[in-house]
Scaffold this active site. Sequence first.
Site, PDB file in Angstrom:
ATOM      1  N   ASN A 177       0.822  -1.227   0.000  1.00  0.00           N
ATOM      2  CA  ASN A 177       0.000   0.000   0.000  1.00  0.00           C
ATOM      3  C   ASN A 177       0.853   1.273   0.000  1.00  0.00           C
ATOM      4  O   ASN A 177       0.451   2.284  -0.548  1.00  0.00           O
ATOM      5  CB  ASN A 177      -1.033  -0.009   1.135  1.00  0.00           C
ATOM      6  CG  ASN A 177      -0.422  -0.110   2.508  1.00  0.00           C
ATOM      7  OD1 ASN A 177       0.740  -0.477   2.652  1.00  0.00           O
ATOM      8  ND2 ASN A 177      -1.193   0.211   3.527  1.00  0.00           N
ATOM      9  N   LYS A 223      12.486  -7.865   1.620  1.00  0.00           N
ATOM     10  CA  LYS A 223      11.541  -8.548   0.730  1.00  0.00           C
ATOM     11  C   LYS A 223      10.288  -7.670   0.593  1.00  0.00           C
ATOM     12  O   LYS A 223       9.484  -7.581   1.505  1.00  0.00           O
ATOM     13  CB  LYS A 223      11.130  -9.914   1.295  1.00  0.00           C
ATOM     14  CG  LYS A 223      10.404 -10.748   0.244  1.00  0.00           C
ATOM     15  CD  LYS A 223       9.350 -11.656   0.785  1.00  0.00           C
ATOM     16  CE  LYS A 223       8.105 -10.959   1.211  1.00  0.00           C
ATOM     17  NZ  LYS A 223       7.362 -10.263   0.122  1.00  0.00           N
ATOM     18  N   PRO A 224      10.156  -7.006  -0.545  1.00  0.00           N
ATOM     19  CA  PRO A 224       8.969  -6.171  -0.739  1.00  0.00           C
ATOM     20  C   PRO A 224       7.750  -7.028  -1.101  1.00  0.00           C
ATOM     21  O   PRO A 224       7.892  -8.210  -1.427  1.00  0.00           O
ATOM     22  CB  PRO A 224       9.371  -5.273  -1.914  1.00  0.00           C
ATOM     23  CG  PRO A 224      10.359  -6.086  -2.684  1.00  0.00           C
ATOM     24  CD  PRO A 224      11.056  -6.996  -1.714  1.00  0.00           C
ATOM     25  N   ALA A 225       6.574  -6.423  -1.059  1.00  0.00           N
ATOM     26  CA  ALA A 225       5.352  -7.147  -1.413  1.00  0.00           C
ATOM     27  C   ALA A 225       5.397  -7.576  -2.883  1.00  0.00           C
ATOM     28  O   ALA A 225       5.950  -6.870  -3.729  1.00  0.00           O
ATOM     29  CB  ALA A 225       4.148  -6.258  -1.164  1.00  0.00           C
ATOM     30  N   GLY A 249       2.397  -5.258   7.558  1.00  0.00           N
ATOM     31  CA  GLY A 249       1.429  -6.016   6.764  1.00  0.00           C
ATOM     32  C   GLY A 249       0.241  -6.389   7.615  1.00  0.00           C
ATOM     33  O   GLY A 249      -0.082  -5.706   8.598  1.00  0.00           O
ATOM     34  N   SER A 250      -0.381  -7.505   7.265  1.00  0.00           N
ATOM     35  CA  SER A 250      -1.616  -7.901   7.944  1.00  0.00           C
ATOM     36  C   SER A 250      -1.322  -8.452   9.338  1.00  0.00           C
ATOM     37  O   SER A 250      -0.244  -8.987   9.603  1.00  0.00           O
ATOM     38  CB  SER A 250      -2.348  -8.948   7.112  1.00  0.00           C
ATOM     39  OG  SER A 250      -1.550 -10.093   7.006  1.00  0.00           O
ATOM     40  N   GLU A 268       4.195  -3.599  12.307  1.00  0.00           N
ATOM     41  CA  GLU A 268       3.192  -2.545  12.126  1.00  0.00           C
ATOM     42  C   GLU A 268       2.076  -3.198  11.330  1.00  0.00           C
ATOM     43  O   GLU A 268       2.258  -3.557  10.165  1.00  0.00           O
ATOM     44  CB  GLU A 268       3.863  -1.384  11.382  1.00  0.00           C
ATOM     45  CG  GLU A 268       3.195  -0.064  11.647  1.00  0.00           C
ATOM     46  CD  GLU A 268       2.158   0.217  10.600  1.00  0.00           C
ATOM     47  OE1 GLU A 268       0.970  -0.072  10.868  1.00  0.00           O
ATOM     48  OE2 GLU A 268       2.533   0.708   9.530  1.00  0.00           O
ATOM     49  N   LEU A 269       0.916  -3.408  11.998  1.00  0.00           N
ATOM     50  CA  LEU A 269      -0.108  -4.294  11.429  1.00  0.00           C
ATOM     51  C   LEU A 269      -1.407  -3.534  11.123  1.00  0.00           C
ATOM     52  O   LEU A 269      -1.369  -2.362  10.842  1.00  0.00           O
ATOM     53  CB  LEU A 269      -0.340  -5.458  12.393  1.00  0.00           C
ATOM     54  CG  LEU A 269       0.950  -6.180  12.827  1.00  0.00           C
ATOM     55  CD1 LEU A 269       0.674  -7.234  13.881  1.00  0.00           C
ATOM     56  CD2 LEU A 269       1.656  -6.794  11.626  1.00  0.00           C
ATOM     57  N   CYS A 301      -3.406   1.527   7.013  1.00  0.00           N
ATOM     58  CA  CYS A 301      -3.698   0.983   8.345  1.00  0.00           C
ATOM     59  C   CYS A 301      -4.222   2.069   9.283  1.00  0.00           C
ATOM     60  O   CYS A 301      -4.845   1.768  10.288  1.00  0.00           O
ATOM     61  CB  CYS A 301      -2.462   0.309   8.909  1.00  0.00           C
ATOM     62  SG  CYS A 301      -1.008   1.303   8.676  1.00  0.00           S
ATOM     63  N   GLU A 316     -11.598  -4.435   9.721  1.00  0.00           N
ATOM     64  CA  GLU A 316     -10.928  -3.431   8.897  1.00  0.00           C
ATOM     65  C   GLU A 316     -11.434  -3.563   7.453  1.00  0.00           C
ATOM     66  O   GLU A 316     -11.542  -4.664   6.932  1.00  0.00           O
ATOM     67  CB  GLU A 316      -9.415  -3.725   8.961  1.00  0.00           C
ATOM     68  CG  GLU A 316      -8.551  -2.668   8.348  1.00  0.00           C
ATOM     69  CD  GLU A 316      -7.046  -3.013   8.449  1.00  0.00           C
ATOM     70  OE1 GLU A 316      -6.694  -4.200   8.481  1.00  0.00           O
ATOM     71  OE2 GLU A 316      -6.247  -2.066   8.484  1.00  0.00           O
TER      72      GLU A 316
HETATM   73  P1  ADP Z   1      -1.970  -7.869   2.831  1.00  0.00           P
HETATM   74  O1  ADP Z   1      -3.093  -8.764   3.233  1.00  0.00           O
HETATM   75  O2  ADP Z   1      -2.208  -6.453   3.147  1.00  0.00           O
HETATM   76  O3  ADP Z   1      -1.427  -8.121   1.471  1.00  0.00           O
HETATM   77  P2  ADP Z   1       0.186  -9.367   3.933  1.00  0.00           P
HETATM   78  O4  ADP Z   1       0.476  -9.469   5.372  1.00  0.00           O
HETATM   79  O5  ADP Z   1      -0.277 -10.584   3.225  1.00  0.00           O
HETATM   80  O6  ADP Z   1      -0.827  -8.159   3.842  1.00  0.00           O
HETATM   81  O7  ADP Z   1       1.421  -8.786   3.142  1.00  0.00           O
HETATM   82  C1  ADP Z   1       2.342  -7.874   3.685  1.00  0.00           C
HETATM   83  C2  ADP Z   1       3.727  -8.350   3.388  1.00  0.00           C
HETATM   84  O8  ADP Z   1       3.874  -9.613   4.008  1.00  0.00           O
HETATM   85  C3  ADP Z   1       4.015  -8.576   1.902  1.00  0.00           C
HETATM   86  O9  ADP Z   1       5.373  -8.270   1.651  1.00  0.00           O
HETATM   87  C4  ADP Z   1       3.796 -10.064   1.740  1.00  0.00           C
HETATM   88  O10 ADP Z   1       4.542 -10.617   0.687  1.00  0.00           O
HETATM   89  C5  ADP Z   1       4.337 -10.560   3.075  1.00  0.00           C
HETATM   90  N1  ADP Z   1       3.853 -11.879   3.473  1.00  0.00           N
HETATM   91  C6  ADP Z   1       2.640 -12.440   3.298  1.00  0.00           C
HETATM   92  N2  ADP Z   1       2.628 -13.694   3.795  1.00  0.00           N
HETATM   93  C7  ADP Z   1       3.863 -13.943   4.287  1.00  0.00           C
HETATM   94  C8  ADP Z   1       4.502 -15.052   4.925  1.00  0.00           C
HETATM   95  N3  ADP Z   1       3.859 -16.168   5.175  1.00  0.00           N
HETATM   96  N4  ADP Z   1       5.801 -14.920   5.274  1.00  0.00           N
HETATM   97  C9  ADP Z   1       6.477 -13.778   5.043  1.00  0.00           C
HETATM   98  N5  ADP Z   1       5.937 -12.707   4.463  1.00  0.00           N
HETATM   99  C10 ADP Z   1       4.653 -12.773   4.084  1.00  0.00           C
END
Ligand code: ADP
Length: 475
Positions: free
Chosen positions: A145, A168-170, A222-223, A244-245, A278, A379
Site C-alpha cells: 500500500n 523482501k517487498p510485497a 502487513g496484515s 506494524e499491522l 492501516c 478493517e
Molecule cells: P496484505 O493482506 O495487506 O497483502 P500481507 O500481510 O499478506 O498483507 O502482506 C504484507 C507483506 O507480508 C508482503 O510483503 C507479503 O509478501 C508478506 N507476506 C505475506 N505472507 C507472508 C509469509 N507467510 N511470510 C512472510 N511474508 C509474508
Amino acid sequence: MFIKGQWLSEGSQGKFAVLNPANGETVAEVANGGVREAKTAIEAAAEAFPDWSAQTAHKRSALLYKAYERLVSRKDEIAEILTLEQGKPLRAATTEVQYAADFLLWFAEEAKRIYGETIPSARPDQRFLVRHEPVGVVAAVTPWNYPISMVTRKLGPALAAGCTIVLKPAEATPLCAIEMVKIFEEVGLPEGVVNLVTSSDPKPIGEEFVTNPLVRKLTFTGSTAVGKMLAGKAAGNMKRVSCELGGHAPFIVCQDADPVHAAKGLQLVKFLNTGQACISPNRVFVHESMVEPFKETLAGRVSKMKAGNGLEAGIAIGPLVNSAAVDKVDAQVKDAVAKGAEVVCGGEQLTDNGLEKGHFFAPTVLNNIKPNMTIYREETFGPVAAIVPYSDDDDVLAMANDTSYGLAAYVYTQNLSRAMRLYEGLNFGIIGINDINPSAASAPFGGTKDSGMGREGAREGIFEYLETKLGGFSI
Ligand code: ADP
C-alpha cells in the site's frame, strides 16, 4: 533482485509479472526468488555486517544523506513507477516519495545521535558505561500500500544504526523497492549491506527470515494474521521483532466540532490511498446533533471524487489492489445494507468507462452503522466511510476502544478538556486531534494490541535496530 552487490534479472523461480491495478496490464517482469536467494542474501548481509557496523556514524549518515538527495532528485520519475504498480493518483505518489525521502534525511541525522550514557555506581571503584550497538542482520518485509515509504522507514534507521539488511517487498509492488536499492547502490553503499529478494511467494522466504540464526531482527509491515504468525516463529528463535499491522481507527466528531471542517478532514484521510491504509478511519462516530450537516458536506465532496487511472489528470481515487479487495469491500457494504445501513453515496463496484479492467469501487458513505454489522468490527481497507451516530461522550469512548486494534484514532472537537480526555482515554498509538495527518518522519508511528509492537520514525525508530550494551568497569 540484488544480492551481494549483484543484480539478478531472474531467480530460482524464474520471473513474475507486476500488474497495473488500474487496467490489469503487465508493467514489468522481475526476478522470482525463493529460499535459495533468501539464504544467500542473509549470508551476504552477515558477511557485510562487521565492516558496516564499524563505520563511523558520520560516514553512514553521509551515505544516507546522499541517498536522500538522489531520491528527491528522482521524485517525479519514481512517483510514476509507484502509480503504475500501486495505482494511487500521481500527486499522492509524489507525496509518498517525498515522505519516503524524509525518513532517509531524518535517520541520516539520527545516525549521529546514538548517544550512550554513564551511570553513577554505588561502589566508589566502579564505573558504568552504556552504549548502543546495531542488532546485526535485519530482515525487512514491506507491504504494497505504501511501496516506497515503508521501505525507507525500515531501511533508513537500520542503516543509520549500522545494521545490514535483506529486504523482501510485497509481490504486488517490487518496483519501487528496486529503485530504492538502485539508489543505495549508486551512492556507494558497500556490497552486501542492502540485499533485495523479490518473490511472488513470500511464505518460504518469511520462514527463512524467522528461522535462519544469522537474522537478528525482523521488521514487518502487513496484515495482523501474517505479523502474528511471523512474530510467533521469530520469538521461538529469540529474534527481535517489530510489527506494524492492521488498524480499525475510530474518527469521533463531537457535539462541539465544526461539522464541515470535520467532514473535509474525514474525506481527505478516509479516501487517501483508496482507504488502503492501516490508519484509515473505519468507524466514524458522529454526535447525533451533527450527523445531518456532516453527512451532507461529506457526501457532496465524496460524490465528486473521480475514480480512474492515477496517471490521468483529475483522478482523485485509484483502484483497489486486486479483485479480492473489491470483493471484501462489496461484502461489507452488502452486509451493512442488509442490516439497515443507509447508502448516502456510492455503494457499488465501478465497471463503466474502461474501469472494468481494473479493481474499482465507488467512494462510499454509509450511515446508521450498527455493532452487528461486519464493517463495525473488521478493517475495510477500502473506500467506505461508515457513520455511527452516538449521543453520549462516555459511550463513544467505550465504543471507540472496543476493538482488538490500537493504531490510530481521530477526534474533532473545539473543547480543550474533551480533547484532552479523549487523547488520554483512547487506547491507540496515534491520536489526531482536529488533525488528519499525525504522521511524519520525526513522529513515532505504531500501535498497540493487534496493531503491532515497536515504533517507526522519530527518535524511537532507531532503537528498534539497537542493542544496549553495559560496561561495568572496576578501577
Ligand atoms: P496484505 O493482506 O495487506 O497483502 P500481507 O500481510 O499478506 O498483507 O502482506 C504484507 C507483506 O507480508 C508482503 O510483503 C507479503 O509478501 C508478506 N507476506 C505475506 N505472507 C507472508 C509469509 N507467510 N511470510 C512472510 N511474508 C509474508
